[in-house]
Design a protein around this motif. Structure first.
Motif, PDB file in Angstrom:
ATOM      1  N   ALA A  65       0.839  -1.197   0.000  1.00  0.00           N
ATOM      2  CA  ALA A  65       0.000   0.000   0.000  1.00  0.00           C
ATOM      3  C   ALA A  65       0.877   1.251   0.000  1.00  0.00           C
ATOM      4  N   PRO A  66       0.511   2.335  -0.737  1.00  0.00           N
ATOM      5  CA  PRO A  66      -0.732   2.404  -1.517  1.00  0.00           C
ATOM      6  C   PRO A  66      -0.664   1.621  -2.826  1.00  0.00           C
ATOM      7  N   ILE A  67      -1.785   0.967  -3.163  1.00  0.00           N
ATOM      8  CA  ILE A  67      -1.889   0.289  -4.459  1.00  0.00           C
ATOM      9  C   ILE A  67      -3.152   0.792  -5.167  1.00  0.00           C
ATOM     10  N   THR A  68      -3.157   0.643  -6.493  1.00  0.00           N
ATOM     11  CA  THR A  68      -4.332   1.015  -7.276  1.00  0.00           C
ATOM     12  C   THR A  68      -5.380  -0.092  -7.180  1.00  0.00           C
ATOM     13  N   LEU A  69      -6.634   0.287  -6.902  1.00  0.00           N
ATOM     14  CA  LEU A  69      -7.720  -0.686  -6.751  1.00  0.00           C
ATOM     15  C   LEU A  69      -8.379  -1.017  -8.090  1.00  0.00           C
ATOM     16  N   GLY A  70      -9.245  -2.026  -8.065  1.00  0.00           N
ATOM     17  CA  GLY A  70     -10.090  -2.358  -9.215  1.00  0.00           C
ATOM     18  C   GLY A  70      -9.656  -3.615  -9.935  1.00  0.00           C
ATOM     19  N   HIS A  71     -10.493  -4.666  -9.859  1.00  0.00           N
ATOM     20  CA  HIS A  71     -10.132  -5.918 -10.540  1.00  0.00           C
ATOM     21  C   HIS A  71     -11.251  -6.444 -11.448  1.00  0.00           C
ATOM     22  N   GLU A  72     -12.369  -5.698 -11.571  1.00  0.00           N
ATOM     23  CA  GLU A  72     -13.469  -6.137 -12.466  1.00  0.00           C
ATOM     24  C   GLU A  72     -13.560  -5.116 -13.594  1.00  0.00           C
ATOM     25  N   PHE A  73     -12.746  -5.270 -14.617  1.00  0.00           N
ATOM     26  CA  PHE A  73     -12.726  -4.190 -15.600  1.00  0.00           C
ATOM     27  C   PHE A  73     -12.603  -4.649 -17.045  1.00  0.00           C
ATOM     28  N   SER A  74     -13.029  -3.735 -17.913  1.00  0.00           N
ATOM     29  CA  SER A  74     -12.973  -3.932 -19.361  1.00  0.00           C
ATOM     30  C   SER A  74     -12.254  -2.735 -19.975  1.00  0.00           C
ATOM     31  N   GLY A  75     -11.868  -2.877 -21.225  1.00  0.00           N
ATOM     32  CA  GLY A  75     -11.215  -1.753 -21.878  1.00  0.00           C
ATOM     33  C   GLY A  75     -10.859  -2.069 -23.314  1.00  0.00           C
ATOM     34  N   THR A  76     -10.028  -1.185 -23.870  1.00  0.00           N
ATOM     35  CA  THR A  76      -9.643  -1.288 -25.273  1.00  0.00           C
ATOM     36  C   THR A  76      -8.121  -1.335 -25.361  1.00  0.00           C
TER      37      THR A  76
END
Lengths: 352, 352
Positions: A65-76
Motif C-alpha cells: 500500500a498504496p496500491i491502485t484498486l479495481g479488478h473487475e474491468f474492461s477496456g480497449t
C-alpha cells in the motif's frame, strides 16, 4: 493519469500517478469500466486483507500500500508489447486479474488460483481497473468481441459464478438452490439458468427477490414464510436440490442449504466468511454431502464470455449505477455498504 | 437362543428368544463372532439413536425396542431359503447389515445407504449379530472364503473405512493424514496403506500411537509437540496431504485437517458428531477443499473382503479381546467406554 489508490482502512484517494510502461509480452489497455466488488468493500471497511500493508511488499508483485484498486474491468487495447502477436490494437478485452509467479502453469486444467502467494491485480499490486490505463501480461487478456464494454466489466464476477457452477458438477435438467440474491447469488442464478437447471433462490429482501425473479429464478423463497428446505422438497417430489450454492455468509442459510440439498448432493460455498461458522456435520455425514470451497476462477473466462455473447446470460440488468472515478467512495463504496439491497453492480468510468 | 436385547439407555439384557424362521430368499446363519461398534456404545450411553423406541416401529422393519443388537458379525450358513441357489450350507460369510425398502436398487453404483428410512440390522430390527443365529435376505450375505471367522467380524467396520477412502478419490502414491487412531482411524490407515498411500496419523494416546505405528503408519504426530499441519507439510515438500480423514469427532482435529490438506485436496469426515462443529470455511474456500460426508458402505464388501484375503490388510492385530455374550455389558461395552485407549475391537462369541 487518474487512479483510485488504497492507503488503508477507509482511506482511498483519487490521485494522479504516472502511466504504466509497456514491456515485452504485455498489453496496454485504456480502461472503459470497472465494477466495485464486495472484496473492495471489505478492504475499505475492514482491510487491508488482500492488499499488502505498507512495508510488507507482496512476494510476487513486490508492491505494498498504496496500491491502485479495481479488478473487475474492461477496456480497449491501445498498445502491444514485443512478442504479443495474437491480439490487435482496438480490440475490446477484459482482464483475468491474477498475480501468480511467472513459472505457474495456466494451461488447461491447471488450478493456478491455488498457487503459492496468489493475489489479484487491483488488490495485490500490478495496477488496477480503477485507473485510466493498465498494462498487463498477455496471458491475462481475454477478447470479448462486440460485447458492450459496460457489460464486459461484469465478466470477472460472472466467471466467479461460472467457476462455482462447474465446481458443483451441475448438469442440465437438475435443480439448484441458491442462498442469497446479492450480486454473486444473482450471477450464479444466471449461469445455472444458462446451463439448463431449474433454480430456486432463498432471499429476505423484497428488492433482491424482485431481481431474482426478473433474472429467471423458478421460485423465490422467503425464510420468514417457513422452511425453505421444505419448500425445495415440495418442488422436487420430496428429494431436495441436486446442487446448492451458499452466497450469503449467513450461518442460518448455510444450515438451510445442508438441509435442502438431496442425499449425495453438492453444496458449493461461494461466499466469504469472516469467521468459522458451525456446519451441520451430522446431516452432512448422513446425507453424504460434498461441501466444496470455490475460489475465483481458472480458465473460466473464455466460456464465461461465450455465455454472454451467445445471449444466454443478460448482464445489462445487473448494472444498477454508473459513476465517475471521483465519486468512487461516496457514490460507489459507501452506497454499496449502506444501500446494497437496491444495487447490484455499480460500475465506474475512470476516464469520466 | 441367546440374544443381547436393547431395551433403552443403559438397559441391555441377555435373554432367551425364539430362533428366527427361514423364509424364501433368505439365508440362516449361525453367528461365530460379533464386534462391538462405537454406534453400540452411543446407543447404550446416550440412545436410543438408531434403535426405534418402543411404540415407534421402524417403517421398514416394523420393529421397535427391545431389538437384538450387533451389526459387525460373521458366521456359517446353516440353511438356505427357497430360491437361494448361489450359496452353500457350511460357507463362511459376513452380513452387510442394511435395512432398506425391498424396492431399493442395490446394484453397482447405487447409493442405497442414502435411501429413505435406511437403518441397520442389529440396530433398527431384523435380528442382530449378538445372538446365536440370524436369518437375513440373500442380498446382504457375502462369502469370505477361508478367512478366519474372528477376523471376518471386522469386515463391516473395514468396509466403512474402504468406503471413506473411495469417497476421497485417493490414488496410489499420494499422501494421507488421518485424524485419530481409534478403531475407524486404524482401519482407515490400513485401507490407505493397502491402496499404496503414504499415511500420517495424528494422535495423543501413547497406546494408540503404538498401534498406528504397528499398523504401518509412515509417521505418527502428536499435537502436543507442535502443529501437526506443519509436520505434514514438512514431510510433503511444503504441499500438504492430498487426502485427509476425520476419525476423532474433535473440533481441533477437524481444524488441523483443513490446515494439513493441500490446496485442492479432499477431507472426508468419517466420524460421528453429536453437535455442529465450527468449520474453517475461510480456509476451505481459499484452498478449494472438498469436505465430504461418508456413510457406512455401498457395494464395498466384496473389495473389502478381497483386501484381507490378498493379505493387504491384517485384521488380526486389531482384535484386542474376546468375550462371551453373557459378559457383553461388563467386559465389552463398559470396557470400551472406560478403557478405550487400550482396546481396538472386542469381539463377542454369542454361542460361548
Amino acid at each position: 493519469m487518474k487512479a483510485a489508490r488504497y492507503y488503508g482502512q477507509r482511506d482511498i484517494r483519487i490521485e494522479n500517478i504516472p502511466e504504466p510502461d509497456l514491456r515485452p509480452g504485455t498489453v496496454a489497455i485504456d480502461v472503459a469500466w470497472c465494477g466495485i466488488c464486495g472484496t473492495d468493500l471489505h478492504e475499505y471497511a475492514e482491510g487491508p486483507i488482500f492488499v499488502p500493508p505498507a512495508g510488507h511488499p507482496h512476494p510476487i508483485s513486490g508492491e505494498s500500500a498504496p496500491i491502485t484498486l479495481g479488478h473487475e474491468f474492461s477496456g480497449t487495447i491501445v498498445d502491444l508489447g514485443d512478442g504479443v502477436t495474437d491480439l490487435e490494437i482496438g480490440q475490446s478485452v477484459v482482464v483475468e486479474p491474477y498475480i501468480v509467479a511467472d513459472d505457474v502453469d495456466t494451461g488447461p486444467g491447471q488450478r493456478y488460483q491455488l498457487s503459492k502467494n496468489v493475489n489479484f491485480i487491483g488488490l495485490g499490486g500490478c495496477g488496477g481497473g480503477l485507473s485510466e490505463k493498465i498494462v498487463v501480461k498477455r496471458r491475462w487478456v481475454h477478447p470479448v468481441g462486440d460485447m458492450p464494454l459496460d457489460q464486459a466489466a461484469l465478466i470477472e464476477p460472472l466467471s466467479v459464478s461460472r467457476h462455482a457452477v462447474v465446481r458443483s458438477g451441475a448438469r442440465p435438467g437438475q435443480t439448484a438452490i441458491v442462498g442469497g440474491a446479492g450480486p454473486i447469488g444473482l450471477l450464479t442464478l444466471s449461469v445455472l439458468k444458462a446451463y439448463g437447471l431449474k433454480v430456486f433462490i432463498s432471499e429476505l429482501s423484497a428488492a433482491r427477490k424482485a431481481k431474482a425473479t426478473a433474472a429467471g429464478a423458478d421460485g423465490v423463497f422467503d425464510p420468514r414464510e417457513g422452511s425453505v428446505a421444505e419448500m425445495v422438497r415440495d418442488q422436487t417430489q420430496g428429494r431436495g436440490a441436486d446442487v446448492a450454492f451458499e452466497c450469503s455468509s449467513v450461518p442460518a442459510v448455510l444450515d438451510m442449504l445442508v438441509d435442502a440439498v438431496r442425499p449425495g448432493g453438492v453444496l458449493v460455498n461461494v461466499s466469504i466468511w469472516g469467521h468459522k461458522p458451525a456446519v451441520d456435520m451430522p446431516r452432512l455425514v448422513l446425507k453424504e454431502i460434498d461441501l466444496r470451497g470455490t475460489l475465483a476462477y481458472a480458465n473460466d473466462h473464455p466460456d464465461t464470455i461465450a455465455l454472454v455473447r451467445q445471449g444466454k446470460v443478460n448482464l445489462k440488468q445487473f448494472i444498477t449505477s454508473r459513476i465517475a472515478l471521483d465519486k468512487l467512495v461516496q457514490d460507489g463504496i459507501e452506497e454499496l455498504i449502506h444501500n446494497n439491497e437496491h444495487q447490484v453492480k455499480i460500475i465506474v468510468n475512470p476516464r469520466a
